[in-house]
Scaffold this motif. Structure first.
Motif, mmCIF file in Angstrom:
data_model
loop_
_atom_site.group_PDB
_atom_site.id
_atom_site.type_symbol
_atom_site.label_atom_id
_atom_site.label_comp_id
_atom_site.label_asym_id
_atom_site.label_seq_id
_atom_site.Cartn_x
_atom_site.Cartn_y
_atom_site.Cartn_z
ATOM 1 N N ILE A 101 0.841 -1.203 0.000
ATOM 2 C CA ILE A 101 0.000 0.000 0.000
ATOM 3 C C ILE A 101 0.877 1.255 0.000
ATOM 4 O O ILE A 101 0.621 2.205 -0.740
ATOM 5 C CB ILE A 101 -0.946 0.006 1.228
ATOM 6 N N ALA A 102 1.916 1.252 0.819
ATOM 7 C CA ALA A 102 2.835 2.399 0.870
ATOM 8 C C ALA A 102 3.508 2.610 -0.481
ATOM 9 O O ALA A 102 3.671 3.749 -0.934
ATOM 10 C CB ALA A 102 3.879 2.191 1.964
ATOM 11 N N THR A 103 3.886 1.515 -1.137
ATOM 12 C CA THR A 103 4.534 1.622 -2.449
ATOM 13 C C THR A 103 3.576 2.207 -3.478
ATOM 14 O O THR A 103 3.969 3.049 -4.296
ATOM 15 C CB THR A 103 5.069 0.249 -2.904
ATOM 16 N N LEU A 104 2.319 1.812 -3.443
ATOM 17 C CA LEU A 104 1.339 2.390 -4.363
ATOM 18 C C LEU A 104 1.185 3.888 -4.127
ATOM 19 O O LEU A 104 1.108 4.674 -5.074
ATOM 20 C CB LEU A 104 -0.009 1.683 -4.229
ATOM 21 N N HIS A 105 1.152 4.304 -2.861
ATOM 22 C CA HIS A 105 1.100 5.741 -2.553
ATOM 23 C C HIS A 105 2.345 6.438 -3.073
ATOM 24 O O HIS A 105 2.263 7.512 -3.674
ATOM 25 C CB HIS A 105 0.966 5.977 -1.035
ATOM 26 N N PHE A 106 3.505 5.834 -2.840
ATOM 27 C CA PHE A 106 4.765 6.407 -3.288
ATOM 28 C C PHE A 106 4.774 6.592 -4.804
ATOM 29 O O PHE A 106 5.119 7.647 -5.320
ATOM 30 C CB PHE A 106 5.929 5.509 -2.854
ATOM 31 N N LEU A 107 4.368 5.568 -5.524
ATOM 32 C CA LEU A 107 4.349 5.641 -6.984
ATOM 33 C C LEU A 107 3.345 6.675 -7.486
ATOM 34 O O LEU A 107 3.630 7.419 -8.427
ATOM 35 C CB LEU A 107 4.058 4.273 -7.588
ATOM 36 N N SER A 108 2.177 6.729 -6.853
ATOM 37 C CA SER A 108 1.174 7.699 -7.307
ATOM 38 C C SER A 108 1.643 9.130 -7.072
ATOM 39 O O SER A 108 1.400 10.009 -7.886
ATOM 40 C CB SER A 108 -0.184 7.449 -6.647
ATOM 41 N N GLU A 109 2.351 9.373 -5.974
ATOM 42 C CA GLU A 109 2.885 10.719 -5.725
ATOM 43 C C GLU A 109 4.066 11.027 -6.632
ATOM 44 O O GLU A 109 4.225 12.148 -7.097
ATOM 45 C CB GLU A 109 3.291 10.864 -4.262
ATOM 46 N N THR A 110 4.896 10.025 -6.891
ATOM 47 C CA THR A 110 6.071 10.219 -7.730
ATOM 48 C C THR A 110 5.676 10.551 -9.158
ATOM 49 O O THR A 110 6.277 11.407 -9.797
ATOM 50 C CB THR A 110 6.960 8.962 -7.720
ATOM 51 N N PHE A 111 4.651 9.895 -9.659
ATOM 52 C CA PHE A 111 4.248 10.075 -11.052
ATOM 53 C C PHE A 111 3.043 10.990 -11.214
ATOM 54 O O PHE A 111 2.497 11.104 -12.301
ATOM 55 C CB PHE A 111 3.957 8.717 -11.687
ATOM 56 N N GLU A 112 2.623 11.652 -10.154
ATOM 57 C CA GLU A 112 1.421 12.475 -10.182
ATOM 58 C C GLU A 112 1.444 13.511 -11.301
ATOM 59 O O GLU A 112 0.471 13.709 -12.006
ATOM 60 C CB GLU A 112 1.245 13.174 -8.827
ATOM 61 N N SER A 113 2.571 14.184 -11.484
ATOM 62 C CA SER A 113 2.637 15.260 -12.472
ATOM 63 C C SER A 113 3.331 14.810 -13.763
ATOM 64 O O SER A 113 3.647 15.621 -14.606
ATOM 65 C CB SER A 113 3.379 16.458 -11.885
ATOM 66 N N GLN A 114 3.559 13.518 -13.897
ATOM 67 C CA GLN A 114 4.234 13.014 -15.085
ATOM 68 C C GLN A 114 3.278 12.130 -15.880
ATOM 69 O O GLN A 114 2.379 11.516 -15.326
ATOM 70 C CB GLN A 114 5.469 12.200 -14.693
ATOM 71 N N ASP A 115 3.490 12.099 -17.163
ATOM 72 C CA ASP A 115 2.661 11.264 -18.027
ATOM 73 C C ASP A 115 3.369 9.942 -18.267
ATOM 74 O O ASP A 115 3.704 9.590 -19.385
ATOM 75 C CB ASP A 115 2.395 11.987 -19.346
ATOM 76 N N LYS A 116 3.657 9.210 -17.183
ATOM 77 C CA LYS A 116 4.295 7.904 -17.286
ATOM 78 C C LYS A 116 3.417 6.896 -16.572
ATOM 79 O O LYS A 116 2.797 7.199 -15.569
ATOM 80 C CB LYS A 116 5.684 7.918 -16.627
ATOM 81 N N GLY A 117 3.401 5.707 -17.079
ATOM 82 C CA GLY A 117 2.610 4.668 -16.450
ATOM 83 C C GLY A 117 3.499 3.614 -15.832
ATOM 84 O O GLY A 117 4.690 3.552 -16.089
ATOM 85 N N PHE A 118 2.915 2.801 -14.995
ATOM 86 C CA PHE A 118 3.613 1.674 -14.416
ATOM 87 C C PHE A 118 2.613 0.559 -14.251
ATOM 88 O O PHE A 118 1.416 0.787 -14.265
ATOM 89 C CB PHE A 118 4.303 2.021 -13.093
ATOM 90 N N GLN A 119 3.114 -0.642 -14.148
ATOM 91 C CA GLN A 119 2.255 -1.801 -14.001
ATOM 92 C C GLN A 119 2.363 -2.333 -12.583
ATOM 93 O O GLN A 119 3.435 -2.327 -11.996
ATOM 94 C CB GLN A 119 2.666 -2.888 -14.986
#
Length: 111
Positions: free
Chosen positions: A83-101
């Motif tokens: 759950i923490a990693t999902l939060h981290f990724l969502s904040e990290t990529f919030e302003s970027q147009d990059k996706g992750f799986q």
């Protein structure tokens, strides 16, 4: 001539522990050793106050430990670490147009 064995195509793997746990949790070291032998750069670190986690503190620790994320970056998580990693990724990529799986495991880990 000295031959150096450096894998310039190494993939980064971060193993993130969960609630009431540490970087030494059960299967983490076995997975880290196996992946290291296969050429992965494995990173395991402790998140603060695992007995009474605070998301902001965990995210701060992750920002400090995880210097780069690209298509060759993988996360293996357990419990609240996922759950923490999902939060981290969502904040990290919030302003970027990059996706992750993101994928989950529902069965026992086989080494």
């Amino acid at each position: 001539m000295i031959a150096l064995s450096i894998n310039v195509f190494a993939k980064d793997v971060y193993i993130i522990h969960g609630y009431k746990s540490t970087s030494n949790y059960g299967w983490f070291n076995a997975v880290a050793q196996k992946l290291s032998k296969e050429g992965y750069k494995v990173n395991i670190f402790n998140l603060p106050n695992a007995d009474k986690p605070v998301l902001k503190e965990w995210l701060g620790a992750m920002q400090k430990e995880i210097q780069k994320i690209d298509r060759d970056t993988y996360f293996i998580t357990h419990s609240l670490g996922g759950i923490a990693t999902l939060h981290f990724l969502s904040e990290t990529f919030e302003s970027q147009d990059k996706g992750f799986q993101v994928g989950g495991v529902m069965s026992p880990l086989l080494l």
